[in-house]
Motif scaffolding. Structure first.
Motif, PDB file in Angstrom:
ATOM      1  N   GLN A 129       0.811  -1.144   0.118  1.00 17.85           N
ATOM      2  CA  GLN A 129      -0.063  -0.118   0.104  1.00 17.85           C
ATOM      3  C   GLN A 129       0.656   1.287  -0.086  1.00 17.85           C
ATOM      4  N   ILE A 168      -1.738   1.323  -3.585  1.00 13.42           N
ATOM      5  CA  ILE A 168      -2.788   0.688  -3.746  1.00 13.42           C
ATOM      6  C   ILE A 168      -3.904   0.857  -2.519  1.00 13.42           C
ATOM      7  N   GLU A 185      -6.356  -1.387  -1.916  1.00 16.53           N
ATOM      8  CA  GLU A 185      -7.108  -2.618  -1.608  1.00 16.53           C
ATOM      9  C   GLU A 185      -6.247  -3.515  -0.697  1.00 16.53           C
ATOM     10  N   ARG A 242      -6.391  -9.232  -2.358  1.00 18.16           N
ATOM     11  CA  ARG A 242      -6.946  -8.776  -3.792  1.00 18.16           C
ATOM     12  C   ARG A 242      -5.684  -8.368  -4.565  1.00 18.16           C
ATOM     13  N   SER A 243      -4.604  -7.756  -4.055  1.00 17.46           N
ATOM     14  CA  SER A 243      -3.664  -7.196  -4.643  1.00 17.46           C
ATOM     15  C   SER A 243      -2.320  -8.149  -4.967  1.00 17.46           C
ATOM     16  N   ARG A 244      -2.439  -9.181  -4.337  1.00 17.05           N
ATOM     17  CA  ARG A 244      -1.129  -9.994  -4.524  1.00 17.05           C
ATOM     18  C   ARG A 244      -1.248 -10.659  -5.840  1.00 17.05           C
ATOM     19  N   ARG A 276      -0.448  -9.743  -8.696  1.00 18.59           N
ATOM     20  CA  ARG A 276      -0.867  -8.974  -9.986  1.00 18.59           C
ATOM     21  C   ARG A 276       0.593  -7.915 -10.077  1.00 18.59           C
ATOM     22  N   HIS A 304       2.388  -4.509 -10.534  1.00 19.17           N
ATOM     23  CA  HIS A 304       2.065  -3.148 -10.607  1.00 19.17           C
ATOM     24  C   HIS A 304       3.341  -2.224 -11.093  1.00 19.17           C
TER      25      HIS A 304
END
Length: 70
Positions: free
Chosen positions: A10, A15, A17, A21-23, A25, A27
């Protein structure tokens, strides 16, 4: 860059979220002079408390390995 845990993801990636949810992917991370790829994954302390989640981290690190090879 690999961000381990929600707070680092974050803070560094901006991010909003949660880590679930973010793991996994990719960025974009702006260093000031260029843009590099970054991925978020679970923190090792979380994995000690929740060993079943290691399967997701394994997938994350396979994606990192693939990105470094290609």
């Amino acid at each position: 860059m690999v961000c381990l845990g929600g707070p680092s993801a974050q803070t560094l990636l901006g991010i909003k979220e949660g880590i679930k949810r973010s793991r996994g992917r990719w960025h974009a991370y702006h260093t000031g002079t260029r843009e590099i790829r970054a991925i978020a994954s679970f923190h090792p302390a979380y994995l000690l408390r929740n060993p079943i989640e290691k399967r997701f981290v394994w997938r994350d690190f396979l994606a990192i390995k693939k990105a470094l090879a290609g």
